[in-house]
Scaffold this active site. Sequence first.
Site, PDB file in Angstrom:
ATOM      1  N   ASN A   9       2.126  -7.625  -4.843  1.00 51.26           N
ATOM      2  CA  ASN A   9       0.934  -8.107  -5.547  1.00 51.26           C
ATOM      3  C   ASN A   9       0.726  -7.200  -6.759  1.00 51.26           C
ATOM      4  OD1 ASN A   9      -1.602  -8.824  -6.417  1.00 51.26           O
ATOM      5  ND2 ASN A   9      -2.684  -7.979  -4.626  1.00 51.26           N
ATOM      6  N   TRP A  10       1.016  -7.758  -7.927  1.00 53.11           N
ATOM      7  CA  TRP A  10       0.943  -6.922  -9.137  1.00 53.11           C
ATOM      8  C   TRP A  10      -0.474  -6.738  -9.666  1.00 53.11           C
ATOM      9  CZ3 TRP A  10       5.636  -8.825 -12.585  1.00 53.11           C
ATOM     10  CH2 TRP A  10       6.822  -8.352 -12.019  1.00 53.11           C
ATOM     11  N   LYS A  11      -1.416  -7.507  -9.149  1.00 46.60           N
ATOM     12  CA  LYS A  11      -2.809  -7.414  -9.623  1.00 46.60           C
ATOM     13  C   LYS A  11      -2.833  -7.567 -11.150  1.00 46.60           C
ATOM     14  CE  LYS A  11      -3.579  -4.654  -5.576  1.00 46.60           C
ATOM     15  NZ  LYS A  11      -4.373  -3.678  -4.868  1.00 46.60           N
ATOM     16  N   HIS A  95      -8.061 -12.135  -1.474  1.00 46.55           N
ATOM     17  CA  HIS A  95      -7.735 -10.706  -1.531  1.00 46.55           C
ATOM     18  C   HIS A  95      -9.042  -9.908  -1.610  1.00 46.55           C
ATOM     19  CE1 HIS A  95      -6.464  -6.837  -3.092  1.00 46.55           C
ATOM     20  NE2 HIS A  95      -5.285  -7.108  -2.556  1.00 46.55           N
ATOM     21  N   GLU A  97     -10.044  -7.555  -3.348  1.00 44.20           N
ATOM     22  CA  GLU A  97     -10.601  -7.330  -4.689  1.00 44.20           C
ATOM     23  C   GLU A  97     -11.301  -8.581  -5.210  1.00 44.20           C
ATOM     24  OE1 GLU A  97      -6.948  -5.846  -6.302  1.00 44.20           O
ATOM     25  OE2 GLU A  97      -7.136  -4.120  -4.973  1.00 44.20           O
ATOM     26  N   GLU A 167      -5.298  -6.582   5.556  1.00 42.99           N
ATOM     27  CA  GLU A 167      -5.357  -5.458   4.623  1.00 42.99           C
ATOM     28  C   GLU A 167      -6.704  -4.753   4.765  1.00 42.99           C
ATOM     29  OE1 GLU A 167      -2.568  -6.128   1.025  1.00 42.99           O
ATOM     30  OE2 GLU A 167      -4.412  -7.224   0.652  1.00 42.99           O
ATOM     31  N   GLY A 173      -4.736   0.894  -2.030  1.00 46.11           N
ATOM     32  CA  GLY A 173      -4.692   1.740  -3.222  1.00 46.11           C
ATOM     33  C   GLY A 173      -5.212   3.152  -2.999  1.00 46.11           C
ATOM     34  N   SER A 213      -1.445   0.493   1.051  1.00 49.20           N
ATOM     35  CA  SER A 213      -0.658   1.716   0.852  1.00 49.20           C
ATOM     36  C   SER A 213       0.701   1.693   1.556  1.00 49.20           C
ATOM     37  CB  SER A 213      -1.475   2.952   1.270  1.00 49.20           C
ATOM     38  OG  SER A 213      -2.637   3.061   0.463  1.00 49.20           O
ATOM     39  N   GLY A 234       0.958  -3.555  -3.025  1.00 45.84           N
ATOM     40  CA  GLY A 234       0.434  -3.473  -4.387  1.00 45.84           C
ATOM     41  C   GLY A 234       1.212  -2.464  -5.215  1.00 45.84           C
ATOM     42  N   GLY A 235       0.685  -1.246  -5.295  1.00 45.67           N
ATOM     43  CA  GLY A 235       1.243  -0.204  -6.157  1.00 45.67           C
ATOM     44  C   GLY A 235       2.751  -0.042  -6.079  1.00 45.67           C
TER      45      GLY A 235
HETATM   46  P1  PGA Z   1      -1.627  -1.158  -2.278  1.00 48.38           P
HETATM   47  O1  PGA Z   1      -2.302  -2.608  -2.434  1.00 48.38           O
HETATM   48  O2  PGA Z   1      -0.253  -1.382  -1.706  1.00 48.38           O
HETATM   49  O3  PGA Z   1      -1.584  -0.602  -3.678  1.00 48.38           O
HETATM   50  O4  PGA Z   1      -2.488  -0.366  -1.353  1.00 48.38           O
HETATM   51  C1  PGA Z   1      -2.130  -3.586  -1.457  1.00 48.38           C
HETATM   52  C2  PGA Z   1      -2.813  -4.867  -1.847  1.00 48.38           C
HETATM   53  O5  PGA Z   1      -3.879  -4.808  -2.478  1.00 48.38           O
HETATM   54  O6  PGA Z   1      -2.320  -5.963  -1.534  1.00 48.38           O
END
Ligand code: PGA
Length: 252
Positions: A9-11, A95, A97, A167, A173, A213, A234-235
């Site tokens: 997930n590149w956000k 998600h 966010e 999640e 993050g 993470s 994500g990251g």
């Molecule tokens: P993260 O994000 O791997 O950077 O913790 C995960 C996500 O939001 O799907």
Amino acid sequence: MKRKILIGNWKMNKSMQEAIEFANAIRDKANEVEKKNIILGIAPSYLCLPILKKLGGSLLTFAQNVHFKENGAYTGEISIPMLEEIGVRGSLVGHSERRQYFNETNTTCNLKLKALQEHQMNAIYCVGETLNEYEEGRTKEVIKAQVLEGLEGLEDEYISNLTIAYEPVWSIGTGKNASKEIASEICRYIIEVIASKYGEKVASGVYVLYGGSVKPNNIKEYLDDEYIDGALVGGASLKAESFLEMINSIEE
Ligand code: PGA
């Protein structure tokens, strides 16, 4: 045997040029692992979707969000038919966010899932408790409501092809990934919640991912667990090298 799933997930990250470089770096690997029962996907910005579709080989593409209406006066939104037009076949829904910054609720997630069902598009439905809810010992209560309210009124067949990502908000993050025990317990609980309402047969088709993470050095312990079918990352999905490292450790 269920396939293993790795979704990045590149956000709101990466330019189109960076997406081209990423696709060029991972295309061969994506084509190779397709034959090995591993599903790879990326949810980039809308602008990068056509790039990954064109250059990513077998890599699947997902939107990060969709609107539940087909069209209309919804400034700034993207509809499912627009995604279909460029060949995108799935989207993340709910998600944390989106829930946190854009006021998404279980009810709006449910509308989005129903709209995706209508278009026979895949969904990765995200659930997870906040730090407060975790500390108050309310994780299962929150997850149960997110799952049952999000899935309300969907057809059994659609549910049995659904992917759900657990999640915990406190692990996204932050570098504080949930222990394998917690992730395993909640992924298993999600299947139990679905089984108790929709039956074992429907529940057995559902894929459950862990996210929060996940990194090259910890992905394997999650994916080795019998209740975790994959990871939403994500990251660590932003750099081709670390995405490749994660693929390699799943393959082992
Ligand atoms: P993260 O994000 O791997 O950077 O913790 C995960 C996500 O939001 O799907």
